[in-house]
Scaffold this active site. Structure first.
Site, PDB file in Angstrom:
ATOM      1  N   TYR A 178      33.993  42.948  29.397  1.00 10.58           N
ATOM      2  CA  TYR A 178      33.770  44.027  28.433  1.00 10.58           C
ATOM      3  C   TYR A 178      35.137  44.467  27.936  1.00 10.58           C
ATOM      4  O   TYR A 178      35.985  44.857  28.741  1.00 10.58           O
ATOM      5  CB  TYR A 178      33.060  45.214  29.088  1.00 10.58           C
ATOM      6  CG  TYR A 178      31.966  44.866  30.095  1.00 10.58           C
ATOM      7  CD1 TYR A 178      30.780  44.262  29.688  1.00 10.58           C
ATOM      8  CD2 TYR A 178      32.138  45.150  31.453  1.00 10.58           C
ATOM      9  CE1 TYR A 178      29.779  43.974  30.613  1.00 10.58           C
ATOM     10  CE2 TYR A 178      31.145  44.864  32.384  1.00 10.58           C
ATOM     11  CZ  TYR A 178      29.967  44.271  31.958  1.00 10.58           C
ATOM     12  OH  TYR A 178      28.991  43.991  32.882  1.00 10.58           O
ATOM     13  N   ARG A 179      35.332  44.424  26.616  1.00 13.97           N
ATOM     14  CA  ARG A 179      36.657  44.726  26.067  1.00 13.97           C
ATOM     15  C   ARG A 179      37.082  46.165  26.364  1.00 13.97           C
ATOM     16  O   ARG A 179      36.233  47.040  26.590  1.00 13.97           O
ATOM     17  CB  ARG A 179      36.648  44.504  24.562  1.00 13.97           C
ATOM     18  CG  ARG A 179      35.833  45.561  23.844  1.00 13.97           C
ATOM     19  CD  ARG A 179      36.042  45.500  22.345  1.00 13.97           C
ATOM     20  NE  ARG A 179      35.350  46.578  21.706  1.00 13.97           N
ATOM     21  CZ  ARG A 179      34.341  46.435  20.846  1.00 13.97           C
ATOM     22  NH1 ARG A 179      33.906  45.236  20.517  1.00 13.97           N
ATOM     23  NH2 ARG A 179      33.774  47.489  20.305  1.00 13.97           N
ATOM     24  N   TRP A 192      31.175  48.501  27.850  1.00 14.16           N
ATOM     25  CA  TRP A 192      30.001  47.777  28.359  1.00 14.16           C
ATOM     26  C   TRP A 192      28.794  48.294  27.611  1.00 14.16           C
ATOM     27  O   TRP A 192      28.547  49.478  27.531  1.00 14.16           O
ATOM     28  CB  TRP A 192      29.850  47.863  29.876  1.00 14.16           C
ATOM     29  CG  TRP A 192      29.893  49.193  30.530  1.00 14.16           C
ATOM     30  CD1 TRP A 192      29.192  50.309  30.194  1.00 14.16           C
ATOM     31  CD2 TRP A 192      30.676  49.539  31.682  1.00 14.16           C
ATOM     32  NE1 TRP A 192      29.478  51.324  31.060  1.00 14.16           N
ATOM     33  CE2 TRP A 192      30.385  50.887  31.993  1.00 14.16           C
ATOM     34  CE3 TRP A 192      31.555  48.830  32.519  1.00 14.16           C
ATOM     35  CZ2 TRP A 192      30.958  51.544  33.069  1.00 14.16           C
ATOM     36  CZ3 TRP A 192      32.129  49.495  33.582  1.00 14.16           C
ATOM     37  CH2 TRP A 192      31.831  50.830  33.844  1.00 14.16           C
ATOM     38  N   GLU A 268      28.769  37.172  40.234  1.00  9.86           N
ATOM     39  CA  GLU A 268      29.556  36.200  39.477  1.00  9.86           C
ATOM     40  C   GLU A 268      30.508  35.432  40.385  1.00  9.86           C
ATOM     41  O   GLU A 268      30.860  34.290  40.092  1.00  9.86           O
ATOM     42  CB  GLU A 268      30.350  36.906  38.364  1.00  9.86           C
ATOM     43  CG  GLU A 268      29.540  37.197  37.118  1.00  9.86           C
ATOM     44  CD  GLU A 268      28.585  38.370  37.241  1.00  9.86           C
ATOM     45  OE1 GLU A 268      28.584  39.034  38.291  1.00  9.86           O
ATOM     46  OE2 GLU A 268      27.833  38.618  36.283  1.00  9.86           O
ATOM     47  N   ASP A 317      34.855  42.025  15.350  1.00 12.02           N
ATOM     48  CA  ASP A 317      34.060  41.424  16.420  1.00 12.02           C
ATOM     49  C   ASP A 317      33.677  39.963  16.150  1.00 12.02           C
ATOM     50  O   ASP A 317      33.957  39.431  15.086  1.00 12.02           O
ATOM     51  CB  ASP A 317      32.805  42.271  16.648  1.00 12.02           C
ATOM     52  CG  ASP A 317      32.687  42.678  18.097  1.00 12.02           C
ATOM     53  OD1 ASP A 317      32.782  41.776  18.953  1.00 12.02           O
ATOM     54  OD2 ASP A 317      32.519  43.869  18.359  1.00 12.02           O
TER      55      ASP A 317
HETATM   56  C1  LIG Z   1      35.556  37.373  24.608  1.00  9.68           C
HETATM   57  C2  LIG Z   1      34.323  38.131  24.984  1.00  9.68           C
HETATM   58  C3  LIG Z   1      34.271  39.508  24.819  1.00  9.68           C
HETATM   59  C4  LIG Z   1      33.138  40.231  25.167  1.00  9.68           C
HETATM   60  N1  LIG Z   1      33.139  41.588  25.000  1.00  9.68           N
HETATM   61  C5  LIG Z   1      32.064  42.308  25.386  1.00  9.68           C
HETATM   62  C6  LIG Z   1      32.075  43.730  25.267  1.00  9.68           C
HETATM   63  O1  LIG Z   1      33.032  44.333  24.793  1.00  9.68           O
HETATM   64  N2  LIG Z   1      30.971  44.406  25.679  1.00  9.68           N
HETATM   65  C7  LIG Z   1      29.882  43.781  26.207  1.00  9.68           C
HETATM   66  O2  LIG Z   1      28.929  44.447  26.603  1.00  9.68           O
HETATM   67  N3  LIG Z   1      29.841  42.422  26.317  1.00  9.68           N
HETATM   68  C8  LIG Z   1      30.907  41.679  25.919  1.00  9.68           C
HETATM   69  N4  LIG Z   1      30.886  40.317  26.036  1.00  9.68           N
HETATM   70  C9  LIG Z   1      29.679  39.646  26.553  1.00  9.68           C
HETATM   71  C10 LIG Z   1      29.547  39.836  28.062  1.00  9.68           C
HETATM   72  O3  LIG Z   1      30.708  39.415  28.711  1.00  9.68           O
HETATM   73  C11 LIG Z   1      28.350  39.071  28.590  1.00  9.68           C
HETATM   74  O4  LIG Z   1      27.189  39.621  28.024  1.00  9.68           O
HETATM   75  C12 LIG Z   1      28.251  39.079  30.115  1.00  9.68           C
HETATM   76  O5  LIG Z   1      27.143  38.304  30.506  1.00  9.68           O
HETATM   77  C13 LIG Z   1      28.109  40.469  30.667  1.00  9.68           C
HETATM   78  O6  LIG Z   1      28.060  40.424  32.065  1.00  9.68           O
HETATM   79  P1  LIG Z   1      26.886  41.138  32.877  1.00  9.68           P
HETATM   80  O7  LIG Z   1      25.634  40.364  32.563  1.00  9.68           O
HETATM   81  O8  LIG Z   1      27.306  40.997  34.294  1.00  9.68           O
HETATM   82  O9  LIG Z   1      26.811  42.537  32.412  1.00  9.68           O
HETATM   83  C14 LIG Z   1      32.021  39.569  25.681  1.00  9.68           C
HETATM   84  C15 LIG Z   1      32.059  38.187  25.850  1.00  9.68           C
HETATM   85  C16 LIG Z   1      33.178  37.459  25.497  1.00  9.68           C
HETATM   86  C17 LIG Z   1      33.203  35.981  25.678  1.00  9.68           C
HETATM   87 MN   LIG Z   2      26.413  40.052  35.947  1.00  6.31          MN
END
Ligand SMILES: Cc1cc2nc3c(=O)[nH]c(=O)nc-3n(C[C@H](O)[C@H](O)[C@H](O)COP(=O)(O)O)c2cc1C
Ligand SMILES: [Mn+2]
Length: 517
Positions: A178-179, A192, A268, A317
């Site tokens: 999450y950025r 998130w 993870e 984005d």
């Molecule tokens: C480069 C990149 C940036 C991302 N930024 C975000 C973000 O800012 N917020 C978000 O919710 N998901 C973001 N994602 C997507 C999440 O990382 C992805 O949905 C991940 O599965 C979330 O993990 P979780 O399922 O454990 O919550 C990003 C993915 C990538 C590849």
């Molecule tokens: Mn997860």
């Protein structure tokens, strides 16, 4: 490792972390896509060694940005293996059945070894490179060459962070990407989205803080556009926060595991171990009760308060558009640890194709067997890069009963982050979903739009700017399969045009003499 594989290009010219690194990386990641282009699509990984305002700092970009590097990241032989190999390993793991004789037990050994590698190992702080330097006071994020990617971005953003939280109920850890927008040296945003696992961890803390009163729980889910925040008054300090740790510059399989849309039940760290075929080594944090990858370049420790939101964004984005500013939780740092001369890893997102396209494609390949657990009729899926993944999924199915395409659509909309899929196209198994020309032909020819297009409502990706409401809107499914009498289609369905094999062979033999090449 990238260097050894001939995949790294060093940049010694002085460039600014403000826009310039992004512009160079964007050009490189878009190179090689034109037909007949000389360079490989995605270009090399880039190590910036002379970053303006940050003497001695290095920035790694585009580390996942080609098919070859994506394979290297997942421990595959880039020349001999395909990404489907991981899917195969996953399938083998799922197919484990109780062994009957000694010989069967023996055959299972590789699968059991694979399971053994999955579990992370915690090592001592003194052996953890991420703790070469430990800063509990007087630390600042300004020490790192954090990028601003696009002109209208709200500021500098940490774009490749692996964010670790713990589920307050189960104790299970989650790592998501999450950025994080840098507000000052000790504070960032925490983007998130509400459907992600860490957001649920925060809601769990809120529910606990609010007591059992159901009314209060639903009230907080409603506040702040559903981010599940509320002003929780007079909480004692042990209750008013969710601890968070962030790892930057982890080994590539671990970084990749943070973007994988795994079910919340699966840590993870297990996924990373499975992908690497080697346990992930973890180390305890200094100021929070969490463990982080011991070999990371940089670790940020801190917490998110339950009662605090702050405007985050705008941010250019991966949709190709800026997401507007919106309220999100705030991350307060309590400690930074890092390697002696840390490499700062980042990515940029923007109009496709970019680095995240390769990560998305890897997710698509690896998730196919998992999709089939619930929807065994699925033959293949394609999430075209141009539709930025969640906007379009093309699915081929082996159709065996009436209405099956609709069932598959509903199944996809019900599965984890596939819930965000805005359009689903379902075709028969003989259509190659990777061939967009063939898909277009099928869809355009096979549908009676009023009959074959289905609309439904549901959660929408937070980045979608077109839905009627933020995070909520409509989805569309197109059933482009051949229609059956059992589905009320009683007209004859025509045959597809294909030349017979004998004629083809005759013309193959003649071809060279025709002077057409
Ligand atoms: C480069 C990149 C940036 C991302 N930024 C975000 C973000 O800012 N917020 C978000 O919710 N998901 C973001 N994602 C997507 C999440 O990382 C992805 O949905 C991940 O599965 C979330 O993990 P979780 O399922 O454990 O919550 C990003 C993915 C990538 C590849
Ligand atoms: Mn997860």
């Amino acid at each position: 490792m990238l260097d050894k594989a001939g995949e790294l290009h060093r940049i010694r010219a002085e460039v600014s972390p403000i826009l310039e690194i992004a512009e160079i990386t964007d050009r490189v990641s878009k190179s090689g896509f034109a037909p007949g282009a000389k360079s490989t699509p995605g270009g090399p990984a880039l190590l910036f060694e002379n970053v303006k305002g940050h003497p001695g700092a290095r920035v790694l970009m585009n580390q996942f940005g080609s098919e070859r590097r994506m394979k290297l990241a997942l421990g595959l032989d880039p020349d001999k293996s395909s990404l489907d190999e991981i899917a195969g390993r996953l399938r083998a793991l799922m197919e484990i059945k109780s062994p009957e004789g000694f010989l069967e037990k023996l055959k299972m050994l590789p699968q059991l070894a694979a399971i053994g590698n999955v579990f992370p190992k915690t090592i001592a702080a003194k052996d953890a490179p991420c703790k070469d330097v430990t800063l509990r006071d007087n630390f600042s994020l300004d020490a790192f060459p954090i990028l601003q990617c696009w002109p209208l971005d709200g500021g500098r953003f940490i774009t490749l962070p692996c964010v670790v939280t713990r589920d307050p109920r189960t104790g299970r850890r989650n790592m998501g990407m999450y950025r994080m927008q840098v507000y000052d040296g000790q504070t960032t945003g925490m983007h998130w989205q509400r459907q992600k696992n860490a957001a649920e961890h925060l809601r769990e803390r809120l529910r606990a803080a609010a007591g059992d009163a159901t009314a209060r729980v639903s009230a907080m889910a409603e506040t702040a556009g559903g981010t599940a925040h509320m002003a929780v008054a007079n909480l004692d300090p042990a209750q008013d926060r969710l601890e968070v740790a962030v790892a930057i510059g982890t080994d590539p399989a671990t970084t990749f595991s943070a973007i994988v849309p795994a079910p919340p039940e699966v840590e993870e760290y297990l996924i990373a171990g499975f992908l690497r075929q080697q346990p992930v080594e973890l180390v305890k944090c200094e100021t929070v009760d969490l463990e982080v990858p011991a070999h990371a370049e940089i670790i940020l420790e801190g917490y998110v308060r339950l009662d605090e939101l702050r405007s985050e964004g705008p941010f250019g984005d991966h949709t190709g558009f800026y997401t507007p500013a919106e309220d999100y939780p705030v991350f307060h740092l309590t400690c930074i640890t890092h390697r002696k001369e840390p490499v700062y890893s980042a990515t940029i997102v923007g109009k496709p194709p970019q680095e995240d396209a390769w990560m998305g494609k890897a997710v698509e390949r690896i998730f196919l067997p998992l999709f089939r657990l619930t929807l065994p009729e699925i033959v293949d899926i394609n999430l075209p890069i141009e539709a930025v993944f969640h906007n379009l999924m093309i699915v081929s199915i082996r159709k065996s009963y009436a209405g099956q395409a609709r069932k598959v659509m509903n199944g996809i909309w019900a599965m984890g982050q596939a819930m965000f899929t805005k359009c689903i196209i379902v075709v028969d198994e003989d259509c190659d979903v990777q061939n967009l020309a063939e898909v277009t032909l099928r869809v355009a020819n096979n549908i009676d739009p009023e009959r074959d297009i289905q609309f439904t409502l549901g959660p929408i990706d937070s980045l979608d700017h077109s839905s009627r409401l933020p995070n909520y809107g409509s989805k569309m499914g197109i059933d482009a399969t051949r229609k059956w009498a059992a589905e009320g289609f009683t007209r004859p369905w025509p045959k597809e045009i294909v030349m017979d094999a004998a004629t083809k062979v005759r013309i193959d033999l003649l071809w060279k003499s025709l002077g057409l090449e």
